[in-house]
Design a protein around this motif. Sequence first.
Motif, PDB file in Angstrom:
ATOM      1  N   LYS A 155       1.713  14.410   2.301  1.00  0.00           N
ATOM      2  CA  LYS A 155       0.260  14.271   2.184  1.00  0.00           C
ATOM      3  C   LYS A 155      -0.142  13.407   0.990  1.00  0.00           C
ATOM      4  CE  LYS A 155      -2.815  17.481   3.544  1.00  0.00           C
ATOM      5  NZ  LYS A 155      -3.461  18.776   3.595  1.00  0.00           N
ATOM      6  N   PHE A 156       0.663  13.446  -0.068  1.00  0.00           N
ATOM      7  CA  PHE A 156       0.359  12.659  -1.263  1.00  0.00           C
ATOM      8  C   PHE A 156       0.374  11.152  -0.974  1.00  0.00           C
ATOM      9  CE2 PHE A 156       4.945  12.983  -1.216  1.00  0.00           C
ATOM     10  CZ  PHE A 156       5.383  11.748  -1.656  1.00  0.00           C
ATOM     11  N   LEU A 157       0.975  10.755   0.147  1.00  0.00           N
ATOM     12  CA  LEU A 157       1.022   9.343   0.517  1.00  0.00           C
ATOM     13  C   LEU A 157      -0.261   8.874   1.208  1.00  0.00           C
ATOM     14  CD1 LEU A 157       4.668   8.922   1.869  1.00  0.00           C
ATOM     15  CD2 LEU A 157       3.750   8.178  -0.322  1.00  0.00           C
ATOM     16  N   GLY A 158      -1.148   9.788   1.517  1.00  0.00           N
ATOM     17  CA  GLY A 158      -2.394   9.440   2.202  1.00  0.00           C
ATOM     18  C   GLY A 158      -3.139   8.277   1.572  1.00  0.00           C
ATOM     19  N   PRO A 159      -3.320   8.265   0.248  1.00  0.00           N
ATOM     20  CA  PRO A 159      -4.030   7.142  -0.382  1.00  0.00           C
ATOM     21  C   PRO A 159      -3.247   5.825  -0.371  1.00  0.00           C
ATOM     22  CG  PRO A 159      -4.069   9.087  -1.809  1.00  0.00           C
ATOM     23  CD  PRO A 159      -3.125   9.379  -0.689  1.00  0.00           C
ATOM     24  N   ILE A 160      -1.948   5.895  -0.112  1.00  0.00           N
ATOM     25  CA  ILE A 160      -1.113   4.694  -0.098  1.00  0.00           C
ATOM     26  C   ILE A 160      -1.397   3.846   1.146  1.00  0.00           C
ATOM     27  CG2 ILE A 160       1.290   3.886   0.036  1.00  0.00           C
ATOM     28  CD1 ILE A 160       0.555   5.083  -2.678  1.00  0.00           C
ATOM     29  N   THR A 161      -1.709   4.488   2.253  1.00  0.00           N
ATOM     30  CA  THR A 161      -1.913   3.777   3.517  1.00  0.00           C
ATOM     31  C   THR A 161      -3.007   2.706   3.401  1.00  0.00           C
ATOM     32  OG1 THR A 161      -1.218   5.789   4.670  1.00  0.00           O
ATOM     33  CG2 THR A 161      -2.250   4.075   6.005  1.00  0.00           C
ATOM     34  N   PRO A 162      -4.199   3.033   2.888  1.00  0.00           N
ATOM     35  CA  PRO A 162      -5.217   1.975   2.794  1.00  0.00           C
ATOM     36  C   PRO A 162      -4.863   0.885   1.778  1.00  0.00           C
ATOM     37  CG  PRO A 162      -6.084   4.075   1.994  1.00  0.00           C
ATOM     38  CD  PRO A 162      -4.733   4.344   2.563  1.00  0.00           C
ATOM     39  N   ILE A 163      -4.101   1.218   0.759  1.00  0.00           N
ATOM     40  CA  ILE A 163      -3.661   0.186  -0.193  1.00  0.00           C
ATOM     41  C   ILE A 163      -2.755  -0.805   0.534  1.00  0.00           C
ATOM     42  CG2 ILE A 163      -2.267  -0.259  -2.265  1.00  0.00           C
ATOM     43  CD1 ILE A 163      -3.318   2.480  -3.317  1.00  0.00           C
ATOM     44  N   GLY A 164      -1.840  -0.282   1.346  1.00  0.00           N
ATOM     45  CA  GLY A 164      -0.990  -1.153   2.158  1.00  0.00           C
ATOM     46  C   GLY A 164      -1.814  -2.012   3.101  1.00  0.00           C
ATOM     47  N   GLY A 165      -2.810  -1.409   3.732  1.00  0.00           N
ATOM     48  CA  GLY A 165      -3.689  -2.160   4.622  1.00  0.00           C
ATOM     49  C   GLY A 165      -4.427  -3.273   3.892  1.00  0.00           C
ATOM     50  N   LEU A 166      -4.874  -2.980   2.683  1.00  0.00           N
ATOM     51  CA  LEU A 166      -5.561  -3.994   1.875  1.00  0.00           C
ATOM     52  C   LEU A 166      -4.620  -5.153   1.539  1.00  0.00           C
ATOM     53  CD1 LEU A 166      -8.062  -4.926   0.328  1.00  0.00           C
ATOM     54  CD2 LEU A 166      -7.233  -3.585  -1.620  1.00  0.00           C
ATOM     55  N   LEU A 167      -3.374  -4.847   1.203  1.00  0.00           N
ATOM     56  CA  LEU A 167      -2.404  -5.902   0.902  1.00  0.00           C
ATOM     57  C   LEU A 167      -2.136  -6.775   2.132  1.00  0.00           C
ATOM     58  CD1 LEU A 167       0.144  -3.962  -1.341  1.00  0.00           C
ATOM     59  CD2 LEU A 167      -1.632  -5.563  -2.073  1.00  0.00           C
ATOM     60  N   ILE A 168      -2.097  -6.157   3.305  1.00  0.00           N
ATOM     61  CA  ILE A 168      -1.924  -6.924   4.545  1.00  0.00           C
ATOM     62  C   ILE A 168      -3.114  -7.853   4.752  1.00  0.00           C
ATOM     63  CG2 ILE A 168      -1.885  -6.751   7.069  1.00  0.00           C
ATOM     64  CD1 ILE A 168      -0.206  -4.167   6.708  1.00  0.00           C
ATOM     65  N   ILE A 169      -4.311  -7.336   4.559  1.00  0.00           N
ATOM     66  CA  ILE A 169      -5.521  -8.151   4.703  1.00  0.00           C
ATOM     67  C   ILE A 169      -5.490  -9.320   3.715  1.00  0.00           C
ATOM     68  CG2 ILE A 169      -8.035  -8.172   4.384  1.00  0.00           C
ATOM     69  CD1 ILE A 169      -7.943  -5.196   5.413  1.00  0.00           C
ATOM     70  N   VAL A 170      -5.091  -9.040   2.484  1.00  0.00           N
ATOM     71  CA  VAL A 170      -4.999 -10.092   1.469  1.00  0.00           C
ATOM     72  C   VAL A 170      -4.003 -11.166   1.897  1.00  0.00           C
ATOM     73  CG1 VAL A 170      -4.261 -10.602  -0.906  1.00  0.00           C
ATOM     74  CG2 VAL A 170      -5.771  -8.662  -0.463  1.00  0.00           C
ATOM     75  N   SER A 171      -2.857 -10.758   2.456  1.00  0.00           N
ATOM     76  CA  SER A 171      -1.862 -11.752   2.873  1.00  0.00           C
ATOM     77  C   SER A 171      -2.431 -12.689   3.940  1.00  0.00           C
ATOM     78  CB  SER A 171      -0.576 -11.074   3.360  1.00  0.00           C
ATOM     79  OG  SER A 171      -0.748 -10.438   4.604  1.00  0.00           O
ATOM     80  N   TRP A 172      -3.171 -12.140   4.876  1.00  0.00           N
ATOM     81  CA  TRP A 172      -3.786 -12.976   5.915  1.00  0.00           C
ATOM     82  C   TRP A 172      -4.910 -13.820   5.314  1.00  0.00           C
ATOM     83  CZ3 TRP A 172      -3.158 -13.005  11.467  1.00  0.00           C
ATOM     84  CH2 TRP A 172      -2.071 -12.245  11.906  1.00  0.00           C
ATOM     85  N   GLY A 173      -5.699 -13.223   4.445  1.00  0.00           N
ATOM     86  CA  GLY A 173      -6.829 -13.932   3.830  1.00  0.00           C
ATOM     87  C   GLY A 173      -6.386 -15.106   2.978  1.00  0.00           C
ATOM     88  N   ILE A 174      -5.364 -14.910   2.170  1.00  0.00           N
ATOM     89  CA  ILE A 174      -4.922 -16.031   1.332  1.00  0.00           C
ATOM     90  C   ILE A 174      -4.226 -17.104   2.173  1.00  0.00           C
ATOM     91  CG2 ILE A 174      -4.867 -14.768  -0.844  1.00  0.00           C
ATOM     92  CD1 ILE A 174      -1.861 -14.555  -0.610  1.00  0.00           C
ATOM     93  N   THR A 175      -3.616 -16.708   3.268  1.00  0.00           N
ATOM     94  CA  THR A 175      -3.051 -17.704   4.179  1.00  0.00           C
ATOM     95  C   THR A 175      -4.173 -18.578   4.736  1.00  0.00           C
ATOM     96  OG1 THR A 175      -1.254 -16.209   4.789  1.00  0.00           O
ATOM     97  CG2 THR A 175      -1.691 -18.052   6.283  1.00  0.00           C
ATOM     98  N   PHE A 176      -5.225 -17.934   5.168  1.00  0.00           N
ATOM     99  CA  PHE A 176      -6.400 -18.664   5.663  1.00  0.00           C
ATOM    100  C   PHE A 176      -6.916 -19.612   4.583  1.00  0.00           C
ATOM    101  CE2 PHE A 176     -11.003 -19.081   6.140  1.00  0.00           C
ATOM    102  CZ  PHE A 176     -11.094 -19.556   7.441  1.00  0.00           C
ATOM    103  N   TYR A 177      -7.070 -19.109   3.376  1.00  0.00           N
ATOM    104  CA  TYR A 177      -7.570 -19.906   2.263  1.00  0.00           C
ATOM    105  C   TYR A 177      -6.665 -21.110   2.002  1.00  0.00           C
ATOM    106  CZ  TYR A 177      -8.638 -21.380  -2.475  1.00  0.00           C
ATOM    107  OH  TYR A 177      -8.928 -22.138  -3.574  1.00  0.00           O
ATOM    108  N   TYR A 178      -5.357 -20.872   1.886  1.00  0.00           N
ATOM    109  CA  TYR A 178      -4.423 -21.960   1.612  1.00  0.00           C
ATOM    110  C   TYR A 178      -4.483 -23.059   2.671  1.00  0.00           C
ATOM    111  CZ  TYR A 178      -1.996 -19.159  -1.991  1.00  0.00           C
ATOM    112  OH  TYR A 178      -1.655 -18.430  -3.104  1.00  0.00           O
ATOM    113  N   ILE A 179      -4.623 -22.665   3.918  1.00  0.00           N
ATOM    114  CA  ILE A 179      -4.650 -23.650   4.995  1.00  0.00           C
ATOM    115  C   ILE A 179      -5.986 -24.387   5.019  1.00  0.00           C
ATOM    116  CG2 ILE A 179      -4.616 -23.948   7.510  1.00  0.00           C
ATOM    117  CD1 ILE A 179      -2.436 -21.729   7.554  1.00  0.00           C
ATOM    118  N   VAL A 180      -7.090 -23.694   4.747  1.00  0.00           N
ATOM    119  CA  VAL A 180      -8.403 -24.333   4.734  1.00  0.00           C
ATOM    120  C   VAL A 180      -8.499 -25.377   3.618  1.00  0.00           C
ATOM    121  CG1 VAL A 180     -10.864 -23.931   4.205  1.00  0.00           C
ATOM    122  CG2 VAL A 180      -9.700 -22.505   5.881  1.00  0.00           C
ATOM    123  N   VAL A 181      -7.993 -25.071   2.442  1.00  0.00           N
ATOM    124  CA  VAL A 181      -8.128 -25.999   1.311  1.00  0.00           C
ATOM    125  C   VAL A 181      -7.038 -27.069   1.272  1.00  0.00           C
ATOM    126  CG1 VAL A 181      -9.360 -24.307  -0.103  1.00  0.00           C
ATOM    127  CG2 VAL A 181      -6.886 -24.560  -0.346  1.00  0.00           C
TER     128      VAL A 181
END
Length: 128
Positions: free
Chosen positions: A99-125
């Motif tokens: 149960k203590f891992l519950g808060p870890i899941t959204p942090i992982g999700g945020l890191l995944i979103i960041v990886s996609w977001g910075i990929t988008f940024y790098y390709i756009v610029v």
Amino acid sequence: MNKKIILTALIFGIVSIVLGAFGAHALKKILSVDQLASFEVGVKYLMYEAFFLLFIGTTALLLEKQKRIIFYFALFGSVLFSGSIFLLTTKAISGIDFKFLGPITPIGGLLIIVSWGITFYYIVVKKV
């Protein structure tokens, strides 16, 4: 770096296929419908990240430094997101309450979103 990214993508793909089959056959009898649905979310996102990393490892649109940054965000995000889901949903098997891992899941999700977001940024610029 490309080889490391592609090998990680292949490992993610293998693990998601194995865990997907395990969930569909063995866990179906043990987990509740909600737990099984959560487990499947972890499997799906791990496979999505496998495809994403295959793209990152093979594209010429990104510099090596950019690929390295994206890779680590995707790697840690996937391990935290899918890994925590796998551990949280399989308490019935392991007998361990993660149960203590519950808060870890959204942090992982945020890191995944960041990886996609910075990929988008790098390709756009990128100057072509």
